[in-house]
Structures are given as C-alpha cells and as structure tokens.
Design a protein around this motif. Sequence first.
Motif, PDB file in Angstrom:
ATOM      1  N   LEU A  84      -7.287  -5.166  -6.365  1.00  0.00           N
ATOM      2  CA  LEU A  84      -6.045  -4.950  -5.629  1.00  0.00           C
ATOM      3  C   LEU A  84      -5.550  -6.310  -5.127  1.00  0.00           C
ATOM      4  O   LEU A  84      -6.352  -7.150  -4.733  1.00  0.00           O
ATOM      5  N   ARG A  87      -2.812  -7.672   0.638  1.00  0.00           N
ATOM      6  CA  ARG A  87      -1.496  -7.447   1.255  1.00  0.00           C
ATOM      7  C   ARG A  87      -1.478  -8.025   2.669  1.00  0.00           C
ATOM      8  O   ARG A  87      -2.490  -7.927   3.374  1.00  0.00           O
ATOM      9  N   ASN A 179     -11.012  -1.515   3.133  1.00  0.00           N
ATOM     10  CA  ASN A 179      -9.680  -1.070   2.729  1.00  0.00           C
ATOM     11  C   ASN A 179      -9.914  -0.165   1.523  1.00  0.00           C
ATOM     12  O   ASN A 179      -9.834  -0.605   0.386  1.00  0.00           O
ATOM     13  N   PRO A 180     -10.243   1.106   1.777  1.00  0.00           N
ATOM     14  CA  PRO A 180     -10.588   1.997   0.661  1.00  0.00           C
ATOM     15  C   PRO A 180      -9.317   2.447  -0.066  1.00  0.00           C
ATOM     16  O   PRO A 180      -8.218   2.262   0.452  1.00  0.00           O
ATOM     17  N   PRO A 181      -9.466   3.026  -1.242  1.00  0.00           N
ATOM     18  CA  PRO A 181      -8.280   3.612  -1.877  1.00  0.00           C
ATOM     19  C   PRO A 181      -7.803   4.757  -0.987  1.00  0.00           C
ATOM     20  O   PRO A 181      -8.625   5.540  -0.516  1.00  0.00           O
ATOM     21  N   TYR A 182      -6.490   4.837  -0.727  1.00  0.00           N
ATOM     22  CA  TYR A 182      -6.041   5.914   0.166  1.00  0.00           C
ATOM     23  C   TYR A 182      -4.703   6.524  -0.243  1.00  0.00           C
ATOM     24  O   TYR A 182      -4.099   7.260   0.523  1.00  0.00           O
ATOM     25  N   ILE A 183      -4.228   6.201  -1.422  1.00  0.00           N
ATOM     26  CA  ILE A 183      -2.945   6.765  -1.861  1.00  0.00           C
ATOM     27  C   ILE A 183      -3.158   8.234  -2.248  1.00  0.00           C
ATOM     28  O   ILE A 183      -4.025   8.552  -3.056  1.00  0.00           O
ATOM     29  N   LEU A 191       4.997   5.481  -5.987  1.00  0.00           N
ATOM     30  CA  LEU A 191       4.594   4.068  -5.930  1.00  0.00           C
ATOM     31  C   LEU A 191       5.521   3.221  -6.790  1.00  0.00           C
ATOM     32  O   LEU A 191       6.001   3.659  -7.827  1.00  0.00           O
ATOM     33  N   VAL A 195       3.108  -1.704  -8.661  1.00  0.00           N
ATOM     34  CA  VAL A 195       1.786  -1.302  -8.162  1.00  0.00           C
ATOM     35  C   VAL A 195       1.144  -0.328  -9.146  1.00  0.00           C
ATOM     36  O   VAL A 195       0.067  -0.586  -9.691  1.00  0.00           O
ATOM     37  N   ALA A 203      -8.681   1.385  -7.141  1.00  0.00           N
ATOM     38  CA  ALA A 203      -8.566   0.781  -5.809  1.00  0.00           C
ATOM     39  C   ALA A 203      -7.456   1.432  -4.987  1.00  0.00           C
ATOM     40  O   ALA A 203      -7.299   1.126  -3.811  1.00  0.00           O
ATOM     41  N   LEU A 204      -6.676   2.300  -5.631  1.00  0.00           N
ATOM     42  CA  LEU A 204      -5.503   2.871  -4.955  1.00  0.00           C
ATOM     43  C   LEU A 204      -5.660   4.339  -4.618  1.00  0.00           C
ATOM     44  O   LEU A 204      -5.357   4.772  -3.514  1.00  0.00           O
ATOM     45  N   GLU A 234      -8.683   0.573   6.780  1.00  0.00           N
ATOM     46  CA  GLU A 234      -7.235   0.597   6.563  1.00  0.00           C
ATOM     47  C   GLU A 234      -6.790   2.034   6.299  1.00  0.00           C
ATOM     48  O   GLU A 234      -7.529   2.835   5.718  1.00  0.00           O
ATOM     49  N   ARG A 266      -1.828   1.188  10.819  1.00  0.00           N
ATOM     50  CA  ARG A 266      -2.393   0.601   9.599  1.00  0.00           C
ATOM     51  C   ARG A 266      -3.907   0.640   9.555  1.00  0.00           C
ATOM     52  O   ARG A 266      -4.511   0.643   8.495  1.00  0.00           O
TER      53      ARG A 266
END
Length: 278
Positions: A84, A87, A179-183, A191, A195, A203-204, A234, A266
Amino acid sequence: MSASLLKDAAAQLAASGIDEPQREARILLAAAMNLARIDREPTASERAAFAQMIARRATREPVAYILGRKEFWSLDFEVSPAVLIPRPDSETLVEAALAQFTDGAPKTILDLGTGSGCLLIALLSEWRDATGVGIDVSDTALAIAQRNAERLGVASRAQFRRGDWTEGLDRRFDLVIANPPYISAREHLYLDRDVAGFEPALALRGGEDGLDPLRRIANGLKLVMQPHAFAIFELGIDQAAAARRILINAGLKDLRIAKDLGGRERAIVARLPHQPGA
Ligand code: GLN
C-alpha cells in the motif's frame, strides 16, 4: 522551460481525469531528469523516459508506483505495487503513538501488516532506543520493508517476519500498531481507479464491513501486549463505534479516537489493563 512539453503532458493527464495534471507532470518530468528542480531542457532520452511515465500515469497508475518512492513522516520510502502507498492520513497513527508515550518511549513495537514498513520505521526513527517487529503475509512486502529499514538507518532495531497477524508470536510488546485492510465491500465499489486498479487488494479489503482483519487482530491481542501496553489501529470511514466494541470485547480499556487532518476519525487507541479482563 520545457513549457510545451509540460503543457502537452498535463493535457494528456487531464484527459484521463487526473486532478492536478500540471503538478504531476512537473513531478514526473523532474523524476525523468533525475532533478529536484527542472532547470534545463531535457535530453532526448529524458524526454522518452518522461513520455513513458506520462503514459503510465494516464492509465491511472499512482505516481508513487511510477517513481517507486513515497514520502511518509518526512522519510523517503521505497514502494511497489506489492505494498500500500503510505498515506498522510496514516501519520495520524504515528502522532497518536507519540502522544501516548510522552512519559517514556516504548521499548518494543509490533507492527501488524507492515507493508512498506512505514509505521514501524517512522516510530523507530523517533524512538532511538526502541526495537520493533513488522509482520506481513507478503514476502515481497517484507523485502521492501527490510530495504526501507536499511536505507533509513533503523535496520539494526527492526525485524521483519512473515506471519498471519498475531499468530505464532510468542512475546509481548509495549505498543501494537496496525493499518489493517479496512475497506468494506460497499466502499470498494467507489474506490478511485488509482487505488482499486493498482494497490494490493490484500492490503485494502477487509471483508463485508471492512472490520474482519481488526476482529482477527483483536482476538490475539492479549497474548502479544504487555500489561499497560497500548494498541493503535487505523480506521476507515464510520468504523469508530464498531471498532470500539471489538476492542472492548477483547478486554481493552481507555479507548480514544484520533482524528486526521481532515477531521475524520482515523485511528483508535486503546490500553490493555494491568490484569487482562479486569
Ligand atoms: N486509506 C486507504 C484508502 O482509503 C485504505 C487503507 C487500508 O485499507 N488500510 O485507500
């Protein structure tokens, strides 16, 4: 200088729906010329390299992947499509960590899903006596994190290991960060092409509501946190309330939400009480 070259390139980027075509064209031309500032005309081979970069960007490939670099916490990170792109929003986690340990730095840090290594390396660069472990499922990501640690001078204090979140870890840390995948499945539909089309889905995407990875991490937390240790994760949009429940169920206390520069919730910060379960 190179005005018409830049103008044509910016027009090409604008036609692909890119928001800041002029700025990106200048960044890519400087990179093609290996310069910090464009202060001369490009040579023929620099023009060719630039044309290739613009063509890649016009497909919406992120600038960071084209350059192979991204700045995070004022440090220069190597990146590739295996990780990733760091950011600015994730700097909220570094700030939250620093704010949590004003009375004395943590000695040991665990970074779950380390990717480029950006969170762990930023923290190790701040806390010069700390050591840390970065876990990732991707060997390619681990190799990138290792190179970043070496280039940024923290490799002697960082260890990168393949793993599935906390599974198989047999020691405890003063700080766990991720910062785990969280989408969520729904958010994934919206998205940006930049991305969704280029960054690693691994990772997303965090399952239906985006919180599957946090649930898995939470399950293992008690075994990898020292008494009084802190955990910082995150969060995606509107996940604070659900994340709070997950961490409370896992036995964590003193939950706090940290907002990013855009005022969004966040990150979530939590503490493991002295007697787990108390
Ligand atoms: N912040 C990233 C995005 O919105 C997602 C990062 C993540 O899932 N951890 O694209």
